[in-house]
Motif scaffolding. Structure first.
Motif, mmCIF file in Angstrom:
data_model
loop_
_atom_site.group_PDB
_atom_site.id
_atom_site.type_symbol
_atom_site.label_atom_id
_atom_site.label_comp_id
_atom_site.label_asym_id
_atom_site.label_seq_id
_atom_site.Cartn_x
_atom_site.Cartn_y
_atom_site.Cartn_z
ATOM 1 N N GLU A 154 0.945 -1.182 0.044
ATOM 2 C CA GLU A 154 0.190 -0.096 -0.068
ATOM 3 C C GLU A 154 0.754 1.087 0.111
ATOM 4 O OE1 GLU A 154 -3.100 2.318 2.841
ATOM 5 O OE2 GLU A 154 -2.574 0.334 3.277
ATOM 6 N N LEU A 155 0.483 2.134 -0.771
ATOM 7 C CA LEU A 155 1.196 3.635 -0.812
ATOM 8 C C LEU A 155 0.448 4.675 -0.486
ATOM 9 C CD1 LEU A 155 3.286 2.974 -4.166
ATOM 10 C CD2 LEU A 155 4.028 2.540 -1.847
ATOM 11 N N ASP A 156 0.602 5.525 0.506
ATOM 12 C CA ASP A 156 -0.255 6.785 0.387
ATOM 13 C C ASP A 156 0.708 8.191 0.528
ATOM 14 O OD1 ASP A 156 1.118 6.513 2.974
ATOM 15 O OD2 ASP A 156 -0.594 6.614 4.247
ATOM 16 N N LYS A 157 1.948 7.902 0.332
ATOM 17 C CA LYS A 157 2.483 9.140 0.301
ATOM 18 C C LYS A 157 2.068 10.145 -0.955
ATOM 19 C CE LYS A 157 6.857 7.584 2.556
ATOM 20 N NZ LYS A 157 8.198 7.455 2.365
ATOM 21 N N PRO A 158 2.180 11.278 -0.869
ATOM 22 C CA PRO A 158 1.453 12.355 -1.751
ATOM 23 C C PRO A 158 2.474 11.899 -3.264
ATOM 24 C CG PRO A 158 1.551 13.475 0.392
ATOM 25 C CD PRO A 158 1.977 12.107 0.527
ATOM 26 N N LYS A 159 3.679 12.113 -2.957
ATOM 27 C CA LYS A 159 4.613 12.045 -4.219
ATOM 28 C C LYS A 159 4.278 10.812 -5.155
ATOM 29 C CE LYS A 159 8.834 10.201 -2.130
ATOM 30 N NZ LYS A 159 10.218 10.563 -1.846
ATOM 31 N N ASP A 160 4.061 9.663 -4.383
ATOM 32 C CA ASP A 160 3.646 8.224 -4.871
ATOM 33 C C ASP A 160 2.372 8.304 -5.677
ATOM 34 O OD1 ASP A 160 6.211 7.144 -4.002
ATOM 35 O OD2 ASP A 160 5.338 6.493 -2.225
ATOM 36 N N LEU A 161 1.357 8.844 -4.861
ATOM 37 C CA LEU A 161 0.193 9.050 -5.347
ATOM 38 C C LEU A 161 0.051 9.929 -6.569
ATOM 39 C CD1 LEU A 161 -2.040 9.118 -2.171
ATOM 40 C CD2 LEU A 161 -1.887 7.245 -3.458
ATOM 41 N N LEU A 162 0.731 10.976 -6.473
ATOM 42 C CA LEU A 162 0.899 11.807 -7.898
ATOM 43 C C LEU A 162 1.525 11.039 -8.965
ATOM 44 C CD1 LEU A 162 0.466 14.592 -9.032
ATOM 45 C CD2 LEU A 162 2.738 15.196 -8.020
ATOM 46 N N ARG A 163 2.504 10.250 -8.743
ATOM 47 C CA ARG A 163 3.483 9.589 -9.901
ATOM 48 C C ARG A 163 2.381 8.745 -10.367
ATOM 49 N NH1 ARG A 163 6.287 8.910 -14.166
ATOM 50 N NH2 ARG A 163 6.907 6.941 -14.383
ATOM 51 N N LEU A 164 1.350 8.134 -9.709
ATOM 52 C CA LEU A 164 0.446 6.952 -10.333
ATOM 53 C C LEU A 164 -0.609 7.359 -10.712
ATOM 54 C CD1 LEU A 164 0.569 4.136 -7.567
ATOM 55 C CD2 LEU A 164 1.791 4.064 -9.684
ATOM 56 N N GLN A 165 -1.094 8.741 -10.210
ATOM 57 C CA GLN A 165 -2.186 9.407 -11.054
ATOM 58 C C GLN A 165 -2.000 9.823 -12.067
ATOM 59 O OE1 GLN A 165 -2.898 12.575 -7.976
ATOM 60 N NE2 GLN A 165 -4.053 11.014 -6.612
ATOM 61 N N GLN A 166 -0.527 10.461 -12.323
ATOM 62 C CA GLN A 166 0.026 10.803 -13.752
ATOM 63 C C GLN A 166 0.055 9.520 -14.794
ATOM 64 O OE1 GLN A 166 3.585 12.505 -12.305
ATOM 65 N NE2 GLN A 166 2.688 14.515 -12.582
ATOM 66 N N VAL A 167 0.368 8.320 -14.363
ATOM 67 C CA VAL A 167 0.555 7.236 -14.992
ATOM 68 C C VAL A 167 -0.901 6.658 -15.529
ATOM 69 C CG1 VAL A 167 1.135 4.860 -15.122
ATOM 70 C CG2 VAL A 167 2.586 6.569 -13.885
ATOM 71 N N TRP A 168 -1.626 6.822 -14.515
ATOM 72 C CA TRP A 168 -3.112 6.687 -14.806
ATOM 73 C C TRP A 168 -3.762 7.277 -15.939
ATOM 74 C CZ3 TRP A 168 -6.818 3.066 -14.220
ATOM 75 C CH2 TRP A 168 -7.942 3.212 -14.594
ATOM 76 N N GLU A 169 -3.663 8.680 -15.778
ATOM 77 C CA GLU A 169 -4.097 9.630 -16.812
ATOM 78 C C GLU A 169 -3.421 9.203 -18.380
ATOM 79 O OE1 GLU A 169 -6.609 11.434 -16.616
ATOM 80 O OE2 GLU A 169 -6.834 11.128 -14.531
ATOM 81 N N VAL A 170 -2.148 9.081 -18.314
ATOM 82 C CA VAL A 170 -1.431 8.762 -19.673
ATOM 83 C C VAL A 170 -2.312 7.529 -20.287
ATOM 84 C CG1 VAL A 170 0.604 8.442 -20.930
ATOM 85 C CG2 VAL A 170 0.661 10.181 -19.071
ATOM 86 N N THR A 171 -2.085 6.486 -19.059
ATOM 87 C CA THR A 171 -2.503 5.055 -19.769
ATOM 88 C C THR A 171 -3.881 5.048 -20.137
ATOM 89 O OG1 THR A 171 -1.021 4.039 -18.004
ATOM 90 C CG2 THR A 171 -2.824 2.624 -18.884
ATOM 91 N N LEU A 172 -4.912 5.767 -19.299
ATOM 92 C CA LEU A 172 -6.220 5.943 -19.756
ATOM 93 C C LEU A 172 -6.351 6.575 -21.290
ATOM 94 C CD1 LEU A 172 -9.213 5.313 -18.984
ATOM 95 C CD2 LEU A 172 -9.106 7.925 -17.997
ATOM 96 N N GLY A 173 -5.419 7.438 -21.414
ATOM 97 C CA GLY A 173 -5.521 8.323 -22.662
ATOM 98 C C GLY A 173 -5.006 7.561 -23.885
ATOM 99 N N GLU A 174 -4.294 6.220 -23.595
ATOM 100 C CA GLU A 174 -3.908 5.462 -24.689
ATOM 101 C C GLU A 174 -4.887 4.286 -25.033
ATOM 102 O OE1 GLU A 174 -1.302 5.282 -26.702
ATOM 103 O OE2 GLU A 174 -0.085 6.863 -25.557
ATOM 104 N N ALA A 175 -5.910 4.055 -24.182
ATOM 105 C CA ALA A 175 -6.937 3.106 -24.098
ATOM 106 C C ALA A 175 -8.018 3.481 -25.054
ATOM 107 C CB ALA A 175 -7.358 2.865 -22.769
#
Length: 270
Positions: free
Chosen positions: A231-252
């Motif tokens: 489990e991750l809850d540090k803001p910098k980790d969450l921000l990174r994964l949120q960015q990855v999510w947005e880019v990935t969703l954009g490819e879908a």
């Protein structure tokens, strides 16, 4: 674990997390304050490890909660030891309002058919038959959340390779693809996207992850690996994964095009 005990365990997990977040501490900071390892704090908040009365006493002191968790300990911690503690994703799903889930390898566990899940657990013969059956039963039981009135809103993105990789044979794959299509078209709280194989490299290929939004407004991430979940809850980790999510969703592909692709793949397994 019975429904009442499940509710009690999920409530304790929620309150422990909420008290820490309210204080503005990370799991690492709480771990230092109570002199436990960060992995222990994470395991408790994930429901993978039942907290001892001593642990709750130290958390009360560190977070200045007025002895709240100490008073809860007798009822919630002294559960029948023969019964399994609320674990991992089960704890998160008991609380989450929304889930964003990316998978580049397998169909997400919540969406797996029984035959597909069995093939995953039997792969390589690494697990004893009784362990396969235990994990299979647990996975199928977790899918009850999809039939609950309080089911979270789930947006899942799969890489097309998930649909093309043979797991358990052609019939298993066909049935699994049809099941995904059925969920995507018929479940009001499930939305599926597929990143087509025509897409070039994208950040999501770095590995599976999920982002869960909890009722208190906090967000946690969950990563699955060979040994255990993290489990991750540090803001910098969450921000990174949120960015990855947005880019990935954009490819879908959009939902309808994704359903059409899933159905096409199902027919290819016939």
């Amino acid at each position: 674990m019975g429904d009442g005990q499940m509710t009690a365990a999920a409530f304790l997990v929620t309150e422990l997390r909420r008290a820490r977040v309210r204080r503005g501490w990370s799991q690492d900071e709480l771990a230092k304050a109570v002199n436990y390892s960060p992995s222990m704090v994470s395991a408790v908040e994930l429901g993978q490890q039942p907290p001892t009365a001593k642990y709750l006493e130290l958390v009360d002191r560190a977070l200045d909660t007025g002895g709240l968790f100490g008073r809860m300990s007798t009822e919630l911690v002294s559960l029948d030891r023969a019964q399994p503690w609320l674990r991992g994703w089960q704890a998160i799903f008991a609380q989450a309002r929304t889930i964003r889930w990316y998978e580049p390898r397998y169909v997400p566990g919540l969406f797996q058919t029984e035959d597909y899940a069995r093939a995953v657990f039997e792969a390589g013969g690494l697990l004893a038959p009784e362990e396969v059956e235990r994990r299979l039963a647990e996975r199928m039981n977790r899918q009850n959340v999809l039939r609950s009135e309080s089911a979270p809103q789930i947006v899942a993105v799969l890489d097309e390779a998930v649909l093309r990789r043979r797991v358990g044979g052609r019939k298993v794959m066909r049935d699994q693809a049809l099941h995904l299509a059925s969920l995507a078209t018929g479940h009001p709280r499930v939305r599926l996207h597929v990143v087509p194989r025509s897409a070039e490299e994208y950040p999501g290929l770095g590995g599976q992850f999920a982002l869960a939004a909890l009722p208190d407004g906090t967000e946690v991430a969950y990563l699955d690996c060979q040994v255990r979940g993290q489990e991750l809850d540090k803001p910098k980790d969450l921000l990174r994964l949120q960015q990855v999510w947005e880019v990935t969703l954009g490819e879908a592909l959009p939902p309808q095009a994704s359903i059409e692709l899933i159905s096409e793949v199902a027919e290819s397994w016939s």
